[in-house]
Design an enzyme around this catalytic site. Structure first.
Site, PDB file in Angstrom:
ATOM      1  N   GLU B  78       0.892  -1.266   0.277  1.00 24.76           N
ATOM      2  CA  GLU B  78       0.045   0.275  -0.288  1.00 24.76           C
ATOM      3  C   GLU B  78       1.091   1.257  -0.107  1.00 24.76           C
ATOM      4  O   GLU B  78      -0.001   2.488  -0.369  1.00 24.76           O
ATOM      5  CB  GLU B  78      -0.737   0.009   0.909  1.00 24.76           C
ATOM      6  CG  GLU B  78      -2.385  -1.071   1.609  1.00 24.76           C
ATOM      7  CD  GLU B  78      -1.675  -2.262   1.200  1.00 24.76           C
ATOM      8  OE1 GLU B  78      -0.813  -2.608   1.960  1.00 24.76           O
ATOM      9  OE2 GLU B  78      -2.292  -3.434   1.059  1.00 24.76           O
ATOM     10  N   HIS B 147     -10.600  -5.508   8.282  1.00 26.81           N
ATOM     11  CA  HIS B 147     -11.590  -5.144   7.083  1.00 26.81           C
ATOM     12  C   HIS B 147     -12.918  -4.925   7.911  1.00 26.81           C
ATOM     13  O   HIS B 147     -13.685  -4.293   6.220  1.00 26.81           O
ATOM     14  CB  HIS B 147     -11.441  -6.384   6.455  1.00 26.81           C
ATOM     15  CG  HIS B 147     -10.400  -7.277   5.463  1.00 26.81           C
ATOM     16  ND1 HIS B 147      -9.687  -8.193   6.846  1.00 26.81           N
ATOM     17  CD2 HIS B 147     -10.322  -8.088   4.358  1.00 26.81           C
ATOM     18  CE1 HIS B 147      -8.451  -8.229   6.112  1.00 26.81           C
ATOM     19  NE2 HIS B 147      -9.134  -8.655   4.888  1.00 26.81           N
TER      20      HIS B 147
END
Lengths: 375, 347
Positions: B78, B147
């Site tokens: 990321e 998540h």
């Protein structure tokens, strides 16, 4: 699970364990450095040396609050910077790249503005200069260079331009090489075959931590092989060797062959910054042994021995450098604070109502304070 | 602030396309498709956004249509995705990176906070960062750890970032189109539990509305304002229906932009209803609800009938799926919050 028609002993991807490694690509050979270029290197390195020393004095005199000297890294910085063409290429420095900035033509007062605490990143226009703002996060801009470089291949729409790709060069040190972003950047660059040169100045020290406690395996350039990136290790105190190595790296990237890693072995002769005290972690004897001969002295001897210039010419360069440092000092002294409104105006391209309110409130309170001070 | 959401400028209605029945996922996909078609500098990048079309299929079909150079998979990192997007923006592109799940924005925080948010400032406006970072956000899908995070307060606290969260397909379409026209970095938080909810979407149809800003009234009411964003807007609308059965007329304000916050819309709504409850999934302490409550208090102190109430997640790590219905503000907890405000007596 078994697919029809396949042998029950087929190793599948397991066979890849025995696949031979792809050989690393060979870097192109470039023309040797000319006598005229040697003199140009000397002129720039001398200018950088004077400015660097002057900046330490300015800090001691209270003109600037802090400075991170690059003493001893002139060859690595000027040599590498001369290999790129900032009319088309883009340079991503850290906070110790005075030599790079000077060689790339950045205005030195605008450069010193960051050290004078006038504006983080400096005052020059990085978009026009093709030299990114000073970066205070080690390895912070390494990924930006990869993104910019990939942008060049996207612009070319998969067709190598006649004059090759524009190339990004990103600067990092042995300390920065420990950052995860450097791994991500090298992997991304290799995956995307981005035209980028990773230029590592291995100066032996990350503030107080020596390279041997920083870099596992002892070499940053050795890591290139893991990414399939060709790497060069070069005497970072020899500007001609640095210029040649970086030119080879740039030529490789320009020709569309992807990233290159150059590790210049040099030495941070001074402290990490003006607030640092190297006596706490290294002795003068160690400094002398590791520093070796002064890169500028070495170059001077070579120029005289090869007859590239005479003593008078080199002395003139020296005098010009001293004069330049004095001129920059005057510019730095004259550098006043930026208008406070810039704090608000430069956050966004399109500002917000909330920020405008805060600005108006600040202006009102500032004026009111001034009025009461005047009264 | 003008709401140009579904009403294109007068005189351009002929270019407007008929409303479509789309899920939020489909509406976002349509928006990205149009952005890529309209802006040759727009790029979509991230993990699995190419061939797969994203794990939520928001980028489905885009690589095939617009080319695998403009819609491309990156390695699984990321910080790399964000750092690369910054460099691409410096090269004149408008990157639309995706971080696959909210919790995986954390590895990119250095690039988002120290680089993306500051580059325009550091470069004195010469290196603008038109980067629209899409983050599937919030909980509600019984997902694994990391998540189901709600990062709006983290991002809203960072100078140089703008933060927005759509609540339904039309909002998703219009806000993404608006965000991608901005010259500044926008964190676009997609409520993943709403991806498959359908709704009417009126595309711009070649008549782009002006930049979309500010909050919107999702349901008008007289007695109390529920302030929400993302997936909580739909829940608040349900709550409003239930409250109506008891004669309580609840206004639901969809904040949309979490930075900048539309203080005028909050003041107009709460100035009228004189009571407010803020609802969010994120933990309570230093959550965005505190900021909203303070904006309301500053603007409506004299008329408020009760302190602004918060119904939020708890100050706990986001729990496993079995407990997430206890964690995310549910209808009962929001109704309790409404009750506390309505029954408040000055001491």
């Amino acid at each position: 699970m078994q697919t029809s028609g396949q042998s029950t002993t087929a190793p599948g991807r397991g066979a890849l364990a025995n696949a031979p490694r792809e050989p690393l690509p060979q870097l192109p050979v470039v023309d040797p450095v000319t006598p005229g270029e040697l003199v140009e290197l000397y002129r720039l390195m001398t200018a950088v040396r004077h400015l660097d020393r002057a900046a330490i004095s300015w800090q001691r005199q209270g003109i600037i609050p802090a400075y991170a000297p690059e003493l001893g890294q002139e060859a690595a910085q000027v040599g590498s910077a001369l290999a790129v063409d900032t009319r088309r290429d883009f340079v991503f420095p850290t906070y110790r790249e005075l030599g790079v900035a000077r060689a790339c033509g950045v205005d030195m007062v605008e450069y010193m503005a960051t050290h004078k605490a006038t504006w983080h990143g400096g005052l020059w226009d990085p978009a026009a200069a093709h030299v990114a703002p000073i970066q205070a996060v080690v390895a912070g801009s390494v990924l930006h260079a990869v993104g910019w470089a990939h942008g060049q291949t996207l612009e070319a729409r998969g067709e190598l331009p006649e004059d090759g790709y524009n190339v990004a060069i990103t600067y990092l040190g042995d300390g920065a090489s420990s950052q995860g972003d450097v791994h991500e950047a090298m992997n991304f660059a290799a995956v995307f075959k981005a035209p980028v040169v990773f230029f590592v100045q291995n100066n032996g020290w990350a503030i107080s931590v020596p390279t041997e406690k920083q870099v596992a395996g002892g070499s940053v350039s050795a890591r290139g092989a893991g990414y399939g990136i060709p790497a060069l290790k070069v005497d970072g105190n020899d500007p001609a060797a640095v210029l040649t190595a970086t030119r080879r790296a740039v030529a490789h990237a320009r020709a569309g062959h992807g990233p290159v890693l150059v590790e210049a072995m040099t030495y941070r002769r001074g402290p990490h910054a003006t607030s640092d005290d190297p006596g706490r972690y290294r002795t003068l004897e160690e400094e002398r042994a590791d520093a070796g001969a002064d890169p500028i002295g070495r170059l001077r001897e070579r120029i005289l021995a090869e007859g590239a210039a005479d003593t008078a010419a080199l002395d003139a360069a020296e005098a010009a450098a001293a004069a330049e440092a004095e001129q920059v000092r005057e510019g730095v002294l004259a550098l006043g604070p930026r208008p406070g409104a810039e704090m608000f105006d430069l956050v966004f391209q399109e500002t917000t109502d909330e920020l405008e309110r805060q600005k108006a409130n600040w202006q009102e309170e500032t004026e009111s304070r001034k009025e009461s001070e005047d009264a | 602030m003008p709401d140009t959401l579904t009403t294109p400028d007068a005189g351009t209605t002929e270019a407007t396309t008929a409303p479509l029945e789309l899920s939020l996922q489909g509406a976002l996909n349509l928006a990205l498709d149009e952005i890529l078609a309209e802006n040759p500098k727009a790029l979509v990048l991230g993990e699995d956004v190419g061939t797969l079309g994203g794990v939520f299929r928001v980028t489905s079909g885009l690589a095939a249509k617009h080319g695998s150079e403009r819609v491309f998979d990156t390695p699984l990192a990321e910080s790399g995705i964000l750092g690369m997007s910054i460099g691409l923006a410096m090269a004149g592109f408008h990157p639309i990176p995706e971080v696959q799940f909210d919790g995986f924005a954390y590895p990119a925080v250095n690039q988002i906070v120290c680089q993306l948010a500051r580059m325009n400032y550091r470069s004195r406006g010469t290196l603008p960062m038109p980067v629209t970072l899409r983050v599937p956000s919030f909980g509600g899908i019984r997902a694994p750890e990391h998540h189901g995070e709600s990062l709006e307060a983290l991002f809203a606290h960072v100078p140089g970032l703008k933060v927005v969260s759509p609540s339904d397909p039309q909002q998703g379409y219009s806000l993404l189109r608006a965000a991608a026209r901005m010259a500044d970095p926008v964190i676009f938080m997609e409520p993943k539990s709403r991806y498959w909810q359908k709704g009417q979407v009126t595309p711009e149809g070649g008549a782009p509305s002006s930049k979309l800003s500010g909050a919107r009234i999702a349901r008008p009411g007289r007695h109390l304002t529920l302030v929400a964003w993302g997936a909580m807007v739909a829940r608040c609308l349900q709550v409003a229906e239930l409250a109506a059965e008891d004669g309580i007329d609840v206004e639901v304000l969809d904040l949309r932009w979490l930075k900048p916050i539309d203080g005028d819309a909050l003041a107009a709504s709460v100035g009228k209803t004189r009571r407010a409850v803020v609802v969010h999934e994120a933990p309570r302490t230093s959550g965005l609800g505190a900021e909203v409550a303070q904006v309301i208090t500053e603007r409506c102190f004299g008329t408020l009938k009760a302190p602004v109430e918060r119904v939020t997640g708890f100050d706990v790590p986001y729990p496993s799926g079995d407990l997430e219905d206890e964690y995310i503000p549910n209808i009962d907890r929001i109704l309790f919050g409404i009750q506390r405000v309505l029954e408040y007596k000055r001491g």
